[in-house]
Design an enzyme around this catalytic site. Structure first.
Site, PDB file in Angstrom:
ATOM      1  CG  PHE A   4      64.984 -41.403   2.044  1.00  0.00           C
ATOM      2  CD1 PHE A   4      65.041 -40.313   1.607  1.00  0.00           C
ATOM      3  CD2 PHE A   4      64.545 -42.339   1.029  1.00  0.00           C
ATOM      4  CE1 PHE A   4      64.467 -39.565   0.268  1.00  0.00           C
ATOM      5  CE2 PHE A   4      63.909 -41.956  -0.001  1.00  0.00           C
ATOM      6  CZ  PHE A   4      63.838 -40.864  -0.467  1.00  0.00           C
ATOM      7  CB  SER A   5      67.871 -45.670   5.850  1.00  0.00           C
ATOM      8  OG  SER A   5      68.211 -46.661   4.768  1.00  0.00           O
ATOM      9  N   GLY A  16      71.103 -46.946   2.204  1.00  0.00           N
ATOM     10  CA  GLY A  16      70.161 -46.941   1.088  1.00  0.00           C
ATOM     11  C   GLY A  16      69.786 -45.472   0.672  1.00  0.00           C
ATOM     12  CB  ILE A  67      76.341 -53.351   8.280  1.00  0.00           C
ATOM     13  CG1 ILE A  67      75.003 -53.118   9.191  1.00  0.00           C
ATOM     14  CG2 ILE A  67      77.449 -53.905   9.392  1.00  0.00           C
ATOM     15  CD1 ILE A  67      74.377 -54.343   9.792  1.00  0.00           C
ATOM     16  N   GLY A  68      75.462 -50.736   5.883  1.00  0.00           N
ATOM     17  CA  GLY A  68      74.600 -50.754   4.747  1.00  0.00           C
ATOM     18  C   GLY A  68      74.084 -49.435   4.652  1.00  0.00           C
ATOM     19  CG  ASP A 126      62.366 -52.063  -3.550  1.00  0.00           C
ATOM     20  OD1 ASP A 126      62.726 -52.443  -4.511  1.00  0.00           O
ATOM     21  OD2 ASP A 126      63.009 -51.154  -2.574  1.00  0.00           O
ATOM     22  CE  LYS A 148      65.669 -48.788   6.168  1.00  0.00           C
ATOM     23  NZ  LYS A 148      64.790 -49.484   5.026  1.00  0.00           N
ATOM     24  CB  VAL A 204      71.775 -50.572   7.647  1.00  0.00           C
ATOM     25  CG1 VAL A 204      71.427 -51.537   8.657  1.00  0.00           C
ATOM     26  CG2 VAL A 204      70.445 -50.079   6.863  1.00  0.00           C
TER      27      VAL A 204
HETATM   28  P1  ADP Z   1      66.706 -48.905   1.982  1.00  0.00           P
HETATM   29  O1  ADP Z   1      65.097 -48.946   1.822  1.00  0.00           O
HETATM   30  O2  ADP Z   1      67.462 -47.524   1.977  1.00  0.00           O
HETATM   31  O3  ADP Z   1      67.208 -49.775   0.616  1.00  0.00           O
HETATM   32  P2  ADP Z   1      67.395 -51.375   3.213  1.00  0.00           P
HETATM   33  O4  ADP Z   1      66.452 -51.640   4.555  1.00  0.00           O
HETATM   34  O5  ADP Z   1      67.281 -52.225   2.186  1.00  0.00           O
HETATM   35  O6  ADP Z   1      67.297 -49.792   3.041  1.00  0.00           O
HETATM   36  O7  ADP Z   1      68.989 -51.444   3.755  1.00  0.00           O
HETATM   37  C1  ADP Z   1      70.066 -51.108   3.133  1.00  0.00           C
HETATM   38  C2  ADP Z   1      71.022 -51.997   3.041  1.00  0.00           C
HETATM   39  O8  ADP Z   1      71.490 -52.485   4.372  1.00  0.00           O
HETATM   40  C3  ADP Z   1      70.610 -53.631   2.558  1.00  0.00           C
HETATM   41  O9  ADP Z   1      70.728 -54.041   1.202  1.00  0.00           O
HETATM   42  C4  ADP Z   1      71.421 -54.366   3.463  1.00  0.00           C
HETATM   43  O10 ADP Z   1      72.803 -54.603   2.888  1.00  0.00           O
HETATM   44  C5  ADP Z   1      71.960 -53.791   4.740  1.00  0.00           C
HETATM   45  N1  ADP Z   1      71.080 -54.191   5.995  1.00  0.00           N
HETATM   46  C6  ADP Z   1      69.720 -53.645   5.975  1.00  0.00           C
HETATM   47  N2  ADP Z   1      69.011 -54.509   6.863  1.00  0.00           N
HETATM   48  C7  ADP Z   1      69.960 -55.073   7.517  1.00  0.00           C
HETATM   49  C8  ADP Z   1      70.079 -56.116   8.569  1.00  0.00           C
HETATM   50  N3  ADP Z   1      69.109 -56.433   9.197  1.00  0.00           N
HETATM   51  N4  ADP Z   1      71.226 -56.828   8.938  1.00  0.00           N
HETATM   52  C9  ADP Z   1      72.378 -56.758   7.891  1.00  0.00           C
HETATM   53  N5  ADP Z   1      72.108 -55.737   6.839  1.00  0.00           N
HETATM   54  C10 ADP Z   1      71.065 -54.918   6.649  1.00  0.00           C
HETATM   55 MG    MG Z   2      63.632 -49.185   1.218  1.00  0.00          MG
HETATM   56 MG    MG Z   3      66.748 -51.575   0.064  1.00  0.00          MG
END
Ligand code: ADP
Ligand code: MG
Ligand code: MG
Length: 276
Positions: A27-28, A25, A22-23, A138, A45, A30
């Site tokens: 290094f990750s 980043g 669903i997402g 951030d 994540k 989600v």
């Molecule tokens: P990064 O640190 O790599 O930016 P994030 O924690 O911001 O990672 O997560 C990346 C994307 O994943 C977010 O912008 C969002 O769109 C999606 N995402 C992250 N956490 C959640 C969550 N708990 N529920 C739904 N979507 C999420």
């Molecule tokens: Mg981050």
């Molecule tokens: Mg982020």
């Protein structure tokens, strides 16, 4: 039924059945997952431990301990951390309503009322963080999530830091350039709270206009615009909202609005009476 079907696909992490991505980043990744017994939805994540250098590992352990310490209705909860030989899994509260960036992209901009409701919740979350001397560093639209009921959840504490006192100076450039305060571009030590406030000003501008106050095709041009402090608020933005934006986007951090002033500002005052 859909949930049951989804339970039978994908991998298992602890008690969770992992389904779709669903997402993502830097290094990750989600992923959406379901608790095998309760069927509760969570977001997981997933981090590849082998790809994390020492600096990233340190930031990640900070992200985890800070998120575990924060309990606020507008801050995304971290339920637990699971570990496999090569992966780390952060089990997070699921925010099924997408992020603010996606919402602004699809709607063009938010209405004045929607902006107030969203901004008031971000403000409440940041006030709670700063009262606990945690600086997010951030804040940006991609890190502001919504639940399926449109409740705001501030997420991604990857750059956050716990300071020892409000006057502590920080020195690492953090966050995303379009949201970065002028003092961050100056390569000098900076105070924590005003950089989060600045990013909130950029967020507010983005919500009400659908555009960013500072835009450029290169970071060096962007830096110049931010340091010059020139931006144009469209005339159709309401006067109380314009005053709030101008109070926040002040180049000099000591002249910038503080959270308590924002909480009492004219633009937000009617929010309490508007809330359902
Ligand atoms: P990064 O640190 O790599 O930016 P994030 O924690 O911001 O990672 O997560 C990346 C994307 O994943 C977010 O912008 C969002 O769109 C999606 N995402 C992250 N956490 C959640 C969550 N708990 N529920 C739904 N979507 C999420
Ligand atoms: Mg981050
Ligand atoms: Mg982020």
């Amino acid at each position: 039924e859909q949930a049951i079907k989804e339970l039978n696909v994908g991998r298992r992490v602890g008690f969770y059945k992992v389904c779709c991505e669903i997402g993502c980043g830097n290094f990750s990744k989600v992923k959406l997952a379901f608790h095998a017994l309760t069927k509760d939805k969570v977001a997981i994540k997933v981090l590849d431990k082998l790809r994390l250098d020492l600096q990233t590992q340190r930031m990640l352990s900070r992200e985890i301990s800070i998120m575990e310490s924060l309990h606020h209705p507008n801050i995304l909860r971290l339920y637990e951390v699971l570990e496999a030989p090569s992966r780390l899994y952060l089990v997070l509260e699921y925010a099924g309503g997408g992020d603010l960036h996606a919402r602004i992209s699809s709607e063009g901009k938010l209405s004045d009322l929607e902006s107030k409701l969203v901004f008031a919740q971000i403000l409440s979350a940041v006030k709670y963080m700063h009262d606990n001397i945690i600086i997010h560093r951030d804040l940006k639209a991609e890190n502001i999530l919504f639940t399926s009921n449109s409740c705001v959840k501030v997420a991604d504490f990857g750059f956050s830091t716990k300071i020892s006192k409000r006057s502590q100076m920080l020195d690492t450039f953090c966050g995303s350039p379009p949201y970065a305060a002028p003092e961050l571009f100056k390569d000098e030590a900076y105070l924590g709270p005003p950089v989060d406030v600045w990013a909130m000003g950029v967020l507010l501008f983005f919500m009400v206009t659908g555009t960013m106050p500072f835009r450029a095709d290169t970071v060096s041009k962007l830096r110049r615009f931010v340091l010059q402090g020139v931006y144009v608020i469209p005339t159709w933005v309401s006067a109380p909202c314009q005053r709030l934006i101008r109070g926040i986007l002040k180049p000099e951090p000591t002249e910038r609005c503080v959270l308590d002033q924002m909480l009492g500002c004219e633009w937000l005052l009617p929010v309490e009476t508007l809330r359902p």
